[in-house]
Write a protein that holds these residues in place. Structure first.
Motif, PDB file in Angstrom:
ATOM      1  N   ALA A 199      -0.646   8.606  -2.558  1.00 15.76           N
ATOM      2  CA  ALA A 199      -0.475   7.261  -1.989  1.00 15.76           C
ATOM      3  C   ALA A 199      -0.901   7.153  -0.528  1.00 15.76           C
ATOM      4  CB  ALA A 199       0.993   6.840  -2.128  1.00 15.76           C
ATOM      5  N   THR A 200      -1.735   8.072  -0.083  1.00 11.06           N
ATOM      6  CA  THR A 200      -2.143   8.090   1.324  1.00 11.06           C
ATOM      7  C   THR A 200      -2.660   6.739   1.802  1.00 11.06           C
ATOM      8  OG1 THR A 200      -2.689  10.439   1.199  1.00 11.06           O
ATOM      9  CG2 THR A 200      -3.693   9.186   2.977  1.00 11.06           C
ATOM     10  N   TYR A 201      -3.450   6.067   0.965  1.00 15.46           N
ATOM     11  CA  TYR A 201      -4.019   4.777   1.371  1.00 15.46           C
ATOM     12  C   TYR A 201      -3.526   3.630   0.498  1.00 15.46           C
ATOM     13  CZ  TYR A 201      -7.076   7.035   4.715  1.00 15.46           C
ATOM     14  OH  TYR A 201      -7.548   7.730   5.801  1.00 15.46           O
ATOM     15  N   ALA A 202      -2.423   3.815  -0.183  1.00 17.17           N
ATOM     16  CA  ALA A 202      -1.861   2.735  -0.988  1.00 17.17           C
ATOM     17  C   ALA A 202      -1.258   1.660  -0.097  1.00 17.17           C
ATOM     18  CB  ALA A 202      -0.803   3.279  -1.933  1.00 17.17           C
ATOM     19  N   GLU A 203      -1.283   0.441  -0.583  1.00 17.00           N
ATOM     20  CA  GLU A 203      -0.563  -0.660   0.046  1.00 17.00           C
ATOM     21  C   GLU A 203       0.863  -0.668  -0.516  1.00 17.00           C
ATOM     22  OE1 GLU A 203      -1.758  -3.071   2.284  1.00 17.00           O
ATOM     23  OE2 GLU A 203      -3.533  -1.787   2.465  1.00 17.00           O
ATOM     24  N   TYR A 204       1.836  -1.093   0.296  1.00 16.96           N
ATOM     25  CA  TYR A 204       3.239  -1.096  -0.125  1.00 16.96           C
ATOM     26  C   TYR A 204       3.832  -2.502  -0.042  1.00 16.96           C
ATOM     27  CZ  TYR A 204       3.807   3.978  -0.278  1.00 16.96           C
ATOM     28  OH  TYR A 204       3.717   5.308  -0.617  1.00 16.96           O
ATOM     29  N   ALA A 205       4.810  -2.744  -0.922  1.00 22.16           N
ATOM     30  CA  ALA A 205       5.634  -3.947  -0.839  1.00 22.16           C
ATOM     31  C   ALA A 205       7.080  -3.526  -1.078  1.00 22.16           C
ATOM     32  CB  ALA A 205       5.211  -4.976  -1.877  1.00 22.16           C
ATOM     33  N   PHE A 206       7.961  -3.885  -0.159  1.00 19.28           N
ATOM     34  CA  PHE A 206       9.384  -3.573  -0.287  1.00 19.28           C
ATOM     35  C   PHE A 206      10.133  -4.875  -0.551  1.00 19.28           C
ATOM     36  CE2 PHE A 206       7.537  -0.279   2.440  1.00 19.28           C
ATOM     37  CZ  PHE A 206       7.937   0.862   1.759  1.00 19.28           C
ATOM     38  N   LEU A 207      10.652  -4.997  -1.754  1.00 18.81           N
ATOM     39  CA  LEU A 207      11.305  -6.228  -2.180  1.00 18.81           C
ATOM     40  C   LEU A 207      12.824  -6.085  -2.148  1.00 18.81           C
ATOM     41  CD1 LEU A 207       9.047  -7.110  -5.250  1.00 18.81           C
ATOM     42  CD2 LEU A 207       8.650  -7.570  -2.809  1.00 18.81           C
ATOM     43  N   LYS A 208      13.514  -7.148  -1.810  1.00 22.06           N
ATOM     44  CA  LYS A 208      14.967  -7.079  -1.677  1.00 22.06           C
ATOM     45  C   LYS A 208      15.689  -7.095  -3.014  1.00 22.06           C
ATOM     46  CE  LYS A 208      15.336  -8.997   2.996  1.00 22.06           C
ATOM     47  NZ  LYS A 208      15.946 -10.055   3.846  1.00 22.06           N
ATOM     48  N   LEU A 209      15.117  -7.708  -4.015  1.00 19.52           N
ATOM     49  CA  LEU A 209      15.845  -7.827  -5.282  1.00 19.52           C
ATOM     50  C   LEU A 209      15.915  -6.484  -6.008  1.00 19.52           C
ATOM     51  CD1 LEU A 209      13.644  -9.650  -7.959  1.00 19.52           C
ATOM     52  CD2 LEU A 209      12.750  -8.269  -6.106  1.00 19.52           C
ATOM     53  N   PRO A 210      17.021  -6.202  -6.726  1.00 19.50           N
ATOM     54  CA  PRO A 210      17.160  -4.942  -7.459  1.00 19.50           C
ATOM     55  C   PRO A 210      16.279  -4.937  -8.704  1.00 19.50           C
ATOM     56  CG  PRO A 210      19.049  -6.339  -7.879  1.00 19.50           C
ATOM     57  CD  PRO A 210      18.230  -7.047  -6.833  1.00 19.50           C
ATOM     58  N   TRP A 211      16.022  -3.749  -9.221  1.00 18.69           N
ATOM     59  CA  TRP A 211      15.126  -3.620 -10.362  1.00 18.69           C
ATOM     60  C   TRP A 211      15.535  -4.478 -11.571  1.00 18.69           C
ATOM     61  CZ3 TRP A 211      10.484  -2.814 -11.826  1.00 18.69           C
ATOM     62  CH2 TRP A 211      10.194  -2.533 -13.165  1.00 18.69           C
ATOM     63  N   PHE A 233      -8.802   1.595   4.675  1.00 18.90           N
ATOM     64  CA  PHE A 233      -8.977   3.028   4.442  1.00 18.90           C
ATOM     65  C   PHE A 233      -9.325   3.767   5.744  1.00 18.90           C
ATOM     66  CE2 PHE A 233     -10.010   0.855   0.509  1.00 18.90           C
ATOM     67  CZ  PHE A 233      -9.231   1.544  -0.415  1.00 18.90           C
ATOM     68  N   GLY A 234      -8.766   3.305   6.858  1.00 22.73           N
ATOM     69  CA  GLY A 234      -9.024   3.952   8.144  1.00 22.73           C
ATOM     70  C   GLY A 234     -10.340   3.554   8.778  1.00 22.73           C
ATOM     71  N   LEU A 235     -11.074   2.627   8.139  1.00 20.22           N
ATOM     72  CA  LEU A 235     -12.392   2.226   8.631  1.00 20.22           C
ATOM     73  C   LEU A 235     -12.322   0.822   9.212  1.00 20.22           C
ATOM     74  CD1 LEU A 235     -14.412   3.504   5.547  1.00 20.22           C
ATOM     75  CD2 LEU A 235     -13.974   4.714   7.688  1.00 20.22           C
ATOM     76  N   ILE A 236     -13.471   0.308   9.661  1.00 17.65           N
ATOM     77  CA  ILE A 236     -13.520  -1.041  10.206  1.00 17.65           C
ATOM     78  C   ILE A 236     -14.728  -1.777   9.630  1.00 17.65           C
ATOM     79  CG2 ILE A 236     -12.359  -0.454  12.359  1.00 17.65           C
ATOM     80  CD1 ILE A 236     -15.092  -0.379  13.729  1.00 17.65           C
ATOM     81  N   GLY A 237     -14.681  -3.099   9.698  1.00 25.18           N
ATOM     82  CA  GLY A 237     -15.812  -3.941   9.371  1.00 25.18           C
ATOM     83  C   GLY A 237     -16.431  -3.678   8.018  1.00 25.18           C
TER      84      GLY A 237
END
Length: 249
Positions: A199-211, A233-237
């Protein structure tokens, strides 16, 4: 959204909050896990229509063995019931199932069912469903490094040739693409030892609701939000745009 076979989307989910959901309602913790298992079935069914090609669910961590014995036993019964109850349905929906983790501490009867489900869905070409049981990212990396070290000591691998590809090949997920998007439910903002290398370059979402409250509609909203992000991915443009195109191909 119809599934586009020219793209790939690997979503990982840390399914957190079952016990707290139950306790908030005056129920035993296992009731939350039971409700959570039903949510798994709904999410697996909904995933392909959202363009998800790979779905990895964090079901039981290496640390979860420290929970009360009754809760652990209840979880093992739920896993067994899920496999027995969904085996035919998973095949009918063209879902290939894999399990990652150590396995040897899982009860023998459950291991046999896990092997059977993997075997019976091996030819499926729809959703790739990976279930992490007795899994921990640090443990996975430790086992991978031991394997690489043994190969090097035996002369099958030259130390100077060891790179990221060799590590990736030694992981439980060697046959899977890295996750693009990881969701954690129940309001905790940490990765909890899940897919640390991958998951080095994965995007994350932290949601408040329980599973147990995580519905297909919530998943759809989260995926829509992910698709609106610009992964660099650590790059630009232009470099970032090119890297994103490669990752999604």
């Amino acid at each position: 959204m119809p599934r586009d076979e020219s793209t790939r989307l690997h979503v990982g989910i840390i399914m957190d909050g079952n016990g707290r959901w139950a306790e908030a309602r005056g129920l035993p913790r296992v009731a939350g896990h039971t409700k959570g298992a039903r949510r798994v079935s709904e999410i697996v069914t909904a995933a392909p229509d959202l363009g998800i090609t790979h779905l990895t669910l964090y079901a039981f961590s290496t640390e979860n063995w420290q929970r009360p014995v009754a809760e652990v036993q209840g979880l093992m019964r739920l896993f067994r019931g899920y496999i027995l109850g969904k085996m035919d349905s998973l095949r009918a929906h063209d879902v290939r199932v894999r399990f990652i983790g150590m396995r040897h501490r899982v009860p023998a009867h459950l291991r046999q069912l896990m092997d059977l489900l993997e075997d019976k869905t091996r030819a499926c070409r729809g959703l790739n469903l990976t279930i992490a049981i007795d899994y921990g990212g640090r443990d996975e990396l430790t086992r991978a490094l031991r394997d690489i070290a043994a190969q090097a000591a035996g002369g099958a691998l030259a130390p100077e040739t060891i790179g990221e590809a060799a590590v990736a090949e030694a992981l439980d997920t060697r046959d899977l693409p890295d996750p693009d998007f990881i969701i954690r439910t129940s309001g905790e903002c940490r990765v909890s030892n899940f897919l640390l290398w991958q998951a080095t370059y994965a995007e994350y979402a932290f949601l408040k609701l329980p599973w147990p409250d995580f519905t297909p509609a919530v998943l759809a909203e989260a995926v829509e939000g992910y698709r609106g992000r610009h992964r660099r991915f650590g790059l630009i443009g232009a470099q970032a745009s090119a890297a994103r195109a490669v990752a999604e191909s």
